[in-house]
Design an enzyme around this catalytic site. Structure first.
Site, PDB file in Angstrom:
ATOM      1  N   CYS A 114      34.520 -39.591  18.242  1.00 51.87           N
ATOM      2  CA  CYS A 114      35.942 -39.223  18.199  1.00 51.87           C
ATOM      3  C   CYS A 114      36.866 -40.437  18.111  1.00 51.87           C
ATOM      4  CB  CYS A 114      36.300 -38.368  19.413  1.00 51.87           C
ATOM      5  SG  CYS A 114      35.385 -36.820  19.446  1.00 51.87           S
ATOM      6  N   HIS A 249      44.182 -38.373  19.857  1.00 49.19           N
ATOM      7  CA  HIS A 249      43.002 -37.572  19.515  1.00 49.19           C
ATOM      8  C   HIS A 249      43.223 -36.167  20.067  1.00 49.19           C
ATOM      9  CE1 HIS A 249      39.072 -36.089  18.925  1.00 49.19           C
ATOM     10  NE2 HIS A 249      38.705 -36.162  20.182  1.00 49.19           N
ATOM     11  N   ASN A 279      39.317 -29.647  17.754  1.00 46.45           N
ATOM     12  CA  ASN A 279      38.883 -31.044  17.835  1.00 46.45           C
ATOM     13  C   ASN A 279      38.068 -31.375  16.581  1.00 46.45           C
ATOM     14  OD1 ASN A 279      37.654 -33.473  18.404  1.00 46.45           O
ATOM     15  ND2 ASN A 279      37.102 -32.950  20.508  1.00 46.45           N
TER      16      ASN A 279
HETATM   17  O1  UT7 Z   1      36.433 -35.197  21.701  1.00 45.23           O
HETATM   18  C1  UT7 Z   1      35.669 -35.860  22.632  1.00 45.23           C
HETATM   19  C2  UT7 Z   1      36.255 -35.751  23.941  1.00 45.23           C
HETATM   20  N1  UT7 Z   1      36.082 -34.412  24.452  1.00 45.23           N
HETATM   21  C3  UT7 Z   1      36.923 -33.963  25.312  1.00 45.23           C
HETATM   22  O2  UT7 Z   1      37.883 -34.639  25.582  1.00 45.23           O
HETATM   23  C4  UT7 Z   1      36.667 -32.647  25.992  1.00 45.23           C
HETATM   24  C5  UT7 Z   1      37.053 -32.769  27.427  1.00 45.23           C
HETATM   25  N2  UT7 Z   1      36.837 -31.560  28.210  1.00 45.23           N
HETATM   26  C6  UT7 Z   1      37.553 -30.425  28.055  1.00 45.23           C
HETATM   27  O3  UT7 Z   1      38.383 -30.314  27.166  1.00 45.23           O
HETATM   28  C7  UT7 Z   1      37.338 -29.307  29.050  1.00 45.23           C
HETATM   29  O4  UT7 Z   1      36.562 -29.775  30.130  1.00 45.23           O
HETATM   30  C8  UT7 Z   1      36.655 -28.058  28.441  1.00 45.23           C
HETATM   31  C9  UT7 Z   1      37.644 -27.344  27.521  1.00 45.23           C
HETATM   32  C10 UT7 Z   1      35.428 -28.453  27.674  1.00 45.23           C
HETATM   33  C11 UT7 Z   1      36.280 -27.072  29.531  1.00 45.23           C
HETATM   34  O5  UT7 Z   1      37.402 -26.736  30.322  1.00 45.23           O
HETATM   35  P1  UT7 Z   1      37.281 -26.744  31.935  1.00 45.23           P
HETATM   36  O6  UT7 Z   1      38.569 -26.286  32.453  1.00 45.23           O
HETATM   37  O7  UT7 Z   1      36.802 -28.123  32.319  1.00 45.23           O
HETATM   38  O8  UT7 Z   1      36.202 -25.617  32.194  1.00 45.23           O
HETATM   39  P2  UT7 Z   1      34.772 -25.732  32.921  1.00 45.23           P
HETATM   40  O9  UT7 Z   1      33.812 -26.461  32.061  1.00 45.23           O
HETATM   41  O10 UT7 Z   1      35.005 -26.210  34.312  1.00 45.23           O
HETATM   42  O11 UT7 Z   1      34.340 -24.203  32.943  1.00 45.23           O
HETATM   43  C12 UT7 Z   1      35.083 -23.230  33.697  1.00 45.23           C
HETATM   44  C13 UT7 Z   1      34.457 -21.865  33.504  1.00 45.23           C
HETATM   45  C14 UT7 Z   1      32.938 -21.854  33.719  1.00 45.23           C
HETATM   46  O12 UT7 Z   1      32.592 -20.642  34.393  1.00 45.23           O
HETATM   47  P3  UT7 Z   1      32.287 -20.654  35.979  1.00 45.23           P
HETATM   48  O13 UT7 Z   1      31.130 -21.600  36.155  1.00 45.23           O
HETATM   49  O14 UT7 Z   1      33.559 -21.149  36.622  1.00 45.23           O
HETATM   50  O15 UT7 Z   1      31.968 -19.222  36.262  1.00 45.23           O
HETATM   51  C15 UT7 Z   1      32.368 -21.799  32.308  1.00 45.23           C
HETATM   52  O16 UT7 Z   1      31.118 -21.189  32.234  1.00 45.23           O
HETATM   53  O17 UT7 Z   1      34.667 -21.392  32.161  1.00 45.23           O
HETATM   54  C16 UT7 Z   1      33.399 -20.966  31.592  1.00 45.23           C
HETATM   55  N3  UT7 Z   1      33.444 -21.194  30.156  1.00 45.23           N
HETATM   56  C17 UT7 Z   1      33.893 -20.290  29.262  1.00 45.23           C
HETATM   57  N4  UT7 Z   1      34.376 -19.061  29.391  1.00 45.23           N
HETATM   58  C18 UT7 Z   1      34.764 -18.412  28.271  1.00 45.23           C
HETATM   59  C19 UT7 Z   1      33.075 -22.333  29.492  1.00 45.23           C
HETATM   60  N5  UT7 Z   1      33.273 -22.172  28.170  1.00 45.23           N
HETATM   61  C20 UT7 Z   1      33.782 -20.926  28.002  1.00 45.23           C
HETATM   62  C21 UT7 Z   1      34.201 -20.187  26.869  1.00 45.23           C
HETATM   63  N6  UT7 Z   1      34.695 -18.952  27.046  1.00 45.23           N
HETATM   64  N7  UT7 Z   1      34.156 -20.707  25.615  1.00 45.23           N
END
Ligand code: UT7
Length: 322
Positions: A114, A249, A279
């Site tokens: 990225c 980004h 992204n």
């Molecule tokens: O480009 C390179 C750099 N990349 C980035 O900068 C990405 C950085 N990270 C992020 O943008 C975020 O961490 C994410 C968007 C990837 C995830 O958001 P989050 O608020 O950190 O969510 P999480 O991973 O803590 O997941 C929260 C919940 C989980 O369920 P439980 O364990 O709380 O029951 C996941 O299983 O959301 C669930 N979940 C989803 N639910 C519906 C994860 N993906 C999905 C989905 N749809 N697509």
């Protein structure tokens, strides 16, 4: 007077097919509500069989060359950032070079995921200042759709395909004139396992899929991006209040908001396209830059900061007077 790499044109290209969150939710266990709330993404573009990193990169390059009002044959250097090249080799940059008819100059790819566009920009800037070429094309182009695990909802909803390009020209300008003013790049290989692809020609027989521990990446991103933007400003004795636009980004609206807050930057000075493009890895910064140049927000004389962070980790920022 001072020798600088001056931005003389921008361009971008997207695949034909737009895919909404609702369309994804019909195939993957997710919802429009979750994606919008956690990321700000509403739409992404995904390549069809006849589209690839090379076709997108070439279209973006042609648009940038047209905007610059120059002939493609006058490009002496092409640096193309991608983690999804058409083939393992040759470099996709050479495919673009042949399509543009500027054969015989320099052309190569850069791999920093990225942050790839920031790495490519810094390399091209150094090479232009060293006199190795007069005009350079810097391209970020990706087809992440081909390395996503479409069964993994934690990654597949986040990415899209696309390309962005800029033309740089070495010019002698006044000290307060246009051009790239500062570049800062970093990498920290201790965090490889937080964002990686579980394949590749050096280790396995497959290209593999994107794997990410999103929450940890998020945490590092906000800290690293605010720091590196501070570094480029400090390099030239400027401060946050001097910035007209930040072109970040486009990974997550919440990262954009948190980074702007940490820097004390009003959100209305941040260019946002993550809602439309998702992204697009190395393509996201030049895609967002081209969007804001073409819609008239970024104008001649503006002070613009570009920044990105990605797998490796790698991260960087550049400061440009348009
Ligand atoms: O480009 C390179 C750099 N990349 C980035 O900068 C990405 C950085 N990270 C992020 O943008 C975020 O961490 C994410 C968007 C990837 C995830 O958001 P989050 O608020 O950190 O969510 P999480 O991973 O803590 O997941 C929260 C919940 C989980 O369920 P439980 O364990 O709380 O029951 C996941 O299983 O959301 C669930 N979940 C989803 N639910 C519906 C994860 N993906 C999905 C989905 N749809 N697509």
């Amino acid at each position: 007077m001072t020798r600088r790499s001056v931005l003389i044109g921008t361009g971008s290209a997207l695949p034909r097919r737009a895919v909404s969150n609702a369309e994804l939710a019909a195939k993957v266990d997710t919802s429009d509500e979750w994606i919008v709330e956690r990321t700000g993404i509403r739409n992404r573009y995904l390549c069809g069989d006849d589209e690839n990193t090379g076709t997108l990169a070439t279209a973006a390059a042609k648009a940038a060359i047209e905007a610059a009002g120059i002939e493609g044959a006058t490009i002496g250097l092409i640096v193309l950032a991608t983690a999804t090249p058409n083939q393992t080799f040759p470099a996709t940059a050479t495919i673009v070079q042949d399509a543009l008819g500027c054969n015989g100059g320099i052309a190569f790819d850069v791999s920093a995921v990225c942050s790839g566009f920031l790495y490519a920009l810094s390399i091209a800037d150094s090479m232009l200042k060293a006199g190795m070429a007069q005009r350079a094309l810097v391209i970020g182009a990706e087809t992440f759709s081909r390395i996503l695990d479409w069964e993994d909802r934690t990654t597949c909803v986040l990415f899209g395909d696309g390309a962005g390009a800029i033309v740089l020209e070495a010019q002698d300008v006044a000290d307060d004139g246009a051009g790239i003013l500062a570049n800062r790049l970093h990498a920290d290989g201790a965090h490889n396992e937080l964002l990686y692809v579980d394949g590749g020609p050096g280790t396995t027989a497959t290209v593999g899929h994107v794997r990410m521990k999103g929450r940890e990446v998020f945490r590092h991103a906000v800290v690293n991006l605010a720091e590196v933007m501070g570094e480029v400003l400090e390099d030239v004795g400027l401060s946050t209040s001097d910035i007209d636009w930040v072109v970040p980004h486009q990974a997550n609206q919440r990262i954009l908001d948190a980074t702007a807050k940490k820097l004390g930057l009003p959100p209305e000075r941040v260019v946002v396209t993550v809602d439309r493009h998702a992204n697009t890895s190395a393509a996201s910064v030049p895609l967002a830059l081209d969007t804001a140049v073409r819609d008239g927000r970024i104008k001649a004389g503006d002070l613009v900061v570009l920044e990105a962070m990605g797998g490796g980790f790698t991260w960087g920022a550049s400061l440009i007077r348009i």
